[in-house]
Design an enzyme around this catalytic site. Structure first.
Site, PDB file in Angstrom:
ATOM      1  N   ASP A  26      -3.967   3.576  14.332  1.00  0.00           N
ATOM      2  CA  ASP A  26      -3.095   4.080  13.284  1.00  0.00           C
ATOM      3  C   ASP A  26      -3.585   5.463  12.888  1.00  0.00           C
ATOM      4  OD1 ASP A  26      -5.305   3.694  11.652  1.00  0.00           O
ATOM      5  OD2 ASP A  26      -4.404   2.098  10.461  1.00  0.00           O
ATOM      6  N   ARG A  28       0.850  -1.196   0.000  1.00  0.00           N
ATOM      7  CA  ARG A  28       0.000   0.000   0.000  1.00  0.00           C
ATOM      8  C   ARG A  28       0.885   1.245   0.000  1.00  0.00           C
ATOM      9  NH1 ARG A  28      -4.793   1.470   4.325  1.00  0.00           N
ATOM     10  NH2 ARG A  28      -3.087   1.280   5.850  1.00  0.00           N
TER      11      ARG A  28
END
Length: 555
Positions: free
Chosen positions: A458, A176
């Site tokens: 996160d 990613r």
């Protein structure tokens, strides 16, 4: 390949014309920042940077419409794409079964543990779970190169324990890259910082495509694409893939990418996104945490859409369940995977009761996903992988559920825009500020994935905390208090922020995630929560504090 003539050196690197590397060059960095690889990235930047900047400007125009009272919706101009019968190119055999995926940053130990975890896929993350320091990024590329080549090894400097890949069927790597909006200040082309995603994609593809494809029957490499808001952004990624494959003699369509549907505008563009990527698509994923963040951000000027505590906004809320159901139907109609989202719970050590409660939440969430028709899902921690397998194996005996077309699903714009129900509380405000400060402090010291309150936080979850505080303050939300209801004011936010920082410093001290930077984090996070205008991303401002550019690095 040398697309541009040599022009000199930067800290011992031989660089193409017009390129400047402004980050420090440690031993080994030169093995990924080669002349050929840097030239490859520079070509992508020169080709696509103008349209990237144009698309970011279009995002701002769209947001201005929402701020003026509008809302996203299905585009009548692309109705034919949504209604016509077409499918994406077939997915390769290597990724037909993706029932359990694990995600995490690209540090060396994490990569090894993820490959050994037993998951079908490891999403190697340069985005939300990685603080994009120059060293994290370049060393991440070294780590992935070694992983793809099968020679990754790590020795813990403290315990001397040696880690290596021992699983005969390691997880398949999906990378990613960062979103379009994040720059890479340490890598300049023609005097400007480059889009970070083009460095992440370009270096990985250049160095690994041949070895990766040789292991997976000519397929790959595989990617996850974040933060899109419109199909025009998917069209840019498709063009990037085509140019990259053509430049290295790779057959078009070898790359396969799953798009995270994690912005509210993108949920109305799912057919169109798949159409643009139809030769390279591996499906869509429910990026639920960023999606909640985007819902708040999109409607930041709408007082009627001031949402409840983040802990109450789960996938059973109507707007979220509608989004998941529509994503499954869309993907299966087009012949690609519909991936479930992240359950952020992590195993709780030394507390069996709390651990069972966390496991029960994960089990319930994954049962909901597999029964709805998802083809796989994410786990935040290796310890949860057996549990997730148990749920999916019991209800998905086939490699995927593409055969479940979900023709029963009927989702309207109103369903996707439904106000979540629940209460707004003083405890929720405290949690938002506590999590935001602790995560920001960790991010500033190079850690992008942090266990807090038995959850893996996160950038996406920190963003929910940030924009929720801003939204509550912007509209003067009334919170259920400890003794009586209380209105959110700047004074209240600043007082609770001071209290929560004092609690964190007293209880945790200069712990390994923060290294004593709580006050700096509180100043940054507090400014963003109380600003007159909402910043698009916490990490854009925070990134300025972790850049270490070398002013004398030359062409």
């Amino acid at each position: 390949m040398a697309l541009y003539p040599e022009s000199g050196y930067s800290s011992g690197l031989k660089l193409p014309a017009g390129v400047r590397i402004r980050g420090s060059i440690k031993p080994g960095y030169e093995t990924v920042l080669t002349h050929e690889a840097v030239a490859f990235v520079a070509d992508l930047v020169r080709t696509f940077r103008p349209i990237v900047h144009s698309n970011l400007a279009l995002r701002a125009l769209d947001q201005a419409k929402y701020d003026a009272g509008g809302h996203p919706g299905f585009d009548f101009r692309t109705k034919a794409i949504r209604e016509e019968d077409w499918t994406c190119a077939p997915m390769p055999a290597a990724i037909q079964d993706r029932r359990v995926e694990i995600t995490g940053p690209v540090d060396r130990k994490m990569v090894i543990n993820a490959l050994n975890s037993g998951a079908k896929v490891f999403m190697a993350d340069f985005e939300d779970s990685l603080a994009p320091t120059w060293s994290n990024l370049v060393e991440g590329h070294i780590n992935l190169r070694d992983a793809v080549n099968g020679n990754i090894r790590y020795e813990d400097p403290r315990t001397k324990k040696v880690y290596s890949v021992t699983n005969p069927n390691p997880a398949k790597i999906f990378v990613r890259p960062r979103g379009w909006h994040l720059p890479e200040a340490h890598f300049e082309v023609d005097g400007q910082a480059i889009p970070g995603c083009l460095m992440d994609f370009g270096l990985y593809f250049f160095h690994n495509q041949a070895a990766f494809r040789s292991k997976h029957g000519g397929a790959g490499p595989f990617f996850y694409l974040p933060k899109m808001q419109h199909s025009r952004e998917a069209a840019v990624w498709n063009a990037v893939f085509e140019r990259a494959q053509d430049a290295l003699g790779v057959p078009r369509g070898s790359i396969k990418a799953t798009v995270l549907i994690e912005t509210l505008p993108a949920v109305f563009q799912m057919h169109e996104i798949l159409y643009e990527l139809r030769q390279h698509s591996a499906g869509l994923n429910c990026g639920r945490w960023d999606y909640i963040f985007s819902f708040i951000k999109t409607f930041r000027n709408h007082p009627e859409l001031v949402i409840p505590d983040r802990t109450q906004v789960g996938m059973t809320q109507h707007f979220l369940s509608s989004y998941a159901q529509l994503l499954i139907q869309t993907c299966h109609r087009r012949g690609v995977h519909a991936m479930g989202g992240m359950a952020a719970q992590i195993p709780v050590k030394n507390d069996p009761q709390a651990n069972e409660a966390a496991s029960a939440k994960v089990r319930t969430d994954k049962l909901r996903e597999v029964l709805a028709g998802h083809d796989g899902t994410w786990a935040a921690h290796p310890g949860l992988i057996p549990l997730v397998y148990q749920v999916f194996d019991a209800h998905m005996p086939t490699p995927n559920q593409l055969h479940r077309l979900r023709d029963d699903v009927q989702v309207s714009e109103a369903d996707l825009l439904a106000m979540p129900v629940g209460s707004r509380t003083l405890e929720g405000l405290r949690l938002n500020l506590s999590v935001g400060v602790q995560y920001t402090a960790a991010w500033l010291t190079g850690t992008g994935s942090v266990p807090l309150h038995n959850l893996m936080e996160d950038a996406a979850t920190a963003e929910i905390s940030r924009v929720q505080v801003w939204q509550w303050l912007r509209h003067g939300a009334i919170l259920d208090g400890e003794q009586a209801p209380v209105r959110v004011t700047r004074d209240l936010v600043e007082r609770i922020l001071r209290e929560e920082v004092a609690i964190v410093e007293r209880e945790l001290g200069p712990q390994r995630f923060a290294a004593g930077r709580y006050q700096e984090a509180a100043q940054l996070f507090g400014q963003q929560c109380t600003a007159k205008e909402l910043d698009d991303f916490l990490t854009l401002e925070a990134y300025k504090r972790i850049t270490e550019v070398r002013p004398n690095s030359r062409l």
